[in-house]
Design a protein around this motif. Structure first.
Motif, mmCIF file in Angstrom:
data_model
loop_
_atom_site.group_PDB
_atom_site.id
_atom_site.type_symbol
_atom_site.label_atom_id
_atom_site.label_comp_id
_atom_site.label_asym_id
_atom_site.label_seq_id
_atom_site.Cartn_x
_atom_site.Cartn_y
_atom_site.Cartn_z
ATOM 1 N N LYS A 81 -88.577 -123.429 -12.256
ATOM 2 C CA LYS A 81 -89.944 -123.461 -12.787
ATOM 3 C C LYS A 81 -90.830 -122.532 -11.951
ATOM 4 N N GLN A 82 -91.742 -121.853 -12.621
ATOM 5 C CA GLN A 82 -92.670 -120.924 -11.977
ATOM 6 C C GLN A 82 -91.920 -119.803 -11.258
ATOM 7 N N SER A 83 -90.998 -119.207 -11.974
ATOM 8 C CA SER A 83 -90.091 -118.231 -11.354
ATOM 9 C C SER A 83 -90.420 -116.785 -11.687
ATOM 10 N N GLY A 84 -91.582 -116.525 -12.245
ATOM 11 C CA GLY A 84 -91.919 -115.165 -12.659
ATOM 12 C C GLY A 84 -91.713 -114.114 -11.584
ATOM 13 N N ALA A 85 -92.011 -114.434 -10.350
ATOM 14 C CA ALA A 85 -91.863 -113.473 -9.249
ATOM 15 C C ALA A 85 -90.414 -113.342 -8.787
ATOM 16 N N LEU A 86 -89.542 -114.186 -9.303
ATOM 17 C CA LEU A 86 -88.162 -114.241 -8.790
ATOM 18 C C LEU A 86 -87.094 -113.816 -9.795
ATOM 19 N N LEU A 87 -87.471 -113.391 -10.977
ATOM 20 C CA LEU A 87 -86.480 -113.154 -12.036
ATOM 21 C C LEU A 87 -85.336 -112.241 -11.604
ATOM 22 N N GLU A 88 -85.669 -111.093 -11.036
ATOM 23 C CA GLU A 88 -84.614 -110.163 -10.629
ATOM 24 C C GLU A 88 -83.707 -110.786 -9.575
ATOM 25 N N ARG A 89 -84.282 -111.580 -8.694
ATOM 26 C CA ARG A 89 -83.492 -112.244 -7.670
ATOM 27 C C ARG A 89 -82.588 -113.315 -8.292
ATOM 28 N N MET A 90 -83.106 -114.030 -9.277
ATOM 29 C CA MET A 90 -82.299 -115.050 -9.957
ATOM 30 C C MET A 90 -81.078 -114.426 -10.608
ATOM 31 N N ALA A 91 -81.222 -113.216 -11.105
ATOM 32 C CA ALA A 91 -80.095 -112.513 -11.727
ATOM 33 C C ALA A 91 -78.983 -112.243 -10.720
ATOM 34 N N GLN A 92 -79.305 -112.220 -9.438
ATOM 35 C CA GLN A 92 -78.307 -111.995 -8.390
ATOM 36 C C GLN A 92 -77.531 -113.263 -8.039
ATOM 37 N N SER A 93 -77.890 -114.382 -8.655
ATOM 38 C CA SER A 93 -77.256 -115.664 -8.337
ATOM 39 C C SER A 93 -75.834 -115.785 -8.870
ATOM 40 N N GLY A 94 -75.491 -114.935 -9.817
ATOM 41 C CA GLY A 94 -74.183 -115.036 -10.457
ATOM 42 C C GLY A 94 -74.238 -115.763 -11.788
ATOM 43 N N ALA A 95 -75.409 -116.263 -12.152
ATOM 44 C CA ALA A 95 -75.565 -116.943 -13.442
ATOM 45 C C ALA A 95 -75.442 -115.934 -14.582
ATOM 46 N N ASP A 96 -74.990 -116.416 -15.722
ATOM 47 C CA ASP A 96 -74.878 -115.575 -16.915
ATOM 48 C C ASP A 96 -76.209 -115.467 -17.654
ATOM 49 N N ILE A 97 -77.021 -116.520 -17.514
ATOM 50 C CA ILE A 97 -78.281 -116.622 -18.240
ATOM 51 C C ILE A 97 -79.364 -117.090 -17.276
ATOM 52 N N VAL A 98 -80.525 -116.447 -17.342
ATOM 53 C CA VAL A 98 -81.687 -116.870 -16.566
ATOM 54 C C VAL A 98 -82.646 -117.561 -17.523
ATOM 55 N N SER A 99 -82.971 -118.797 -17.215
ATOM 56 C CA SER A 99 -83.925 -119.548 -18.016
ATOM 57 C C SER A 99 -85.327 -119.193 -17.537
ATOM 58 N N VAL A 100 -86.176 -118.815 -18.483
ATOM 59 C CA VAL A 100 -87.502 -118.281 -18.180
ATOM 60 C C VAL A 100 -88.560 -119.300 -18.575
ATOM 61 N N ASP A 101 -89.487 -119.580 -17.659
ATOM 62 C CA ASP A 101 -90.571 -120.486 -18.039
ATOM 63 C C ASP A 101 -91.643 -119.698 -18.803
ATOM 64 N N TRP A 102 -92.699 -120.362 -19.186
ATOM 65 C CA TRP A 102 -93.703 -119.765 -20.068
ATOM 66 C C TRP A 102 -94.691 -118.853 -19.349
ATOM 67 N N THR A 103 -94.560 -118.679 -18.041
ATOM 68 C CA THR A 103 -95.520 -117.868 -17.299
ATOM 69 C C THR A 103 -95.216 -116.375 -17.368
#
Length: 146
Positions: A46-68
């Motif tokens: 939640k509230q991950s707008g500043a972290l999206l590119e970093r989340m992609a480095q987690s190894g996940a196939d899909i990044v869930s995006v909140d409404w921000t």
């Protein structure tokens, strides 16, 4: 599908995320992929707008995006190799059906039907009227990309 939730990581600065959250997310996702490589993994913060590119480095196939963050911006930032999930603001489900339909279709159109799982940008509120939740679900089910 397995979804990994990190409820508090959105409160971290990007630097602190890199140090205190990302390594452990990578570890968890790596273990999942090791045992079940065929299972897609979604990561949600939640509230991950500043972290999206970093989340992609987690190894996940899909990044869930909140409404921000708008879905088209999220897709641009993540690139074509990472799927996205989301991102209707759950508060929209408190409004009239025409608004629920309009806002839901807006997100669906942004994705072009590619690498996207339509969902809320966070959990549904307990006080959400059931007919409004049904309107959201029906809108998604009936939507056709052109």
């Amino acid at each position: 599908v397995i979804q990994v939730f990190d409820s508090w990581a959105g409160h971290l600065s990007p630097r602190d995320y890199d140090e205190f959250a990302l390594p452990y997310q990578k570890q968890v996702i790596s273990k999942i992929k090791e045992k079940h490589p065929e299972v897609p993994v979604i990561i949600y913060i939640k509230q991950s707008g500043a972290l999206l590119e970093r989340m992609a480095q987690s190894g996940a196939d899909i990044v869930s995006v909140d409404w921000t963050v708008s879905m088209d911006e999220a897709m641009r930032r993540l690139g074509p190799d990472i799927g996205v999930q989301g991102n209707l603001d759950p508060a929209v489900l408190m409004g009239p059906h025409d608004q629920i339909k309009e806002r839901t279709e807006e997100i669906l159109k942004m994705t072009g039907g590619k690498n996207h799982v339509m969902n809320l940008g966070h959990g549904i509120e307990a006080k959400t009227p059931e007919p409004n939740a049904k309107c959201f679900i029906d809108t998604v089910k009936n939507f056709k990309h052109q």
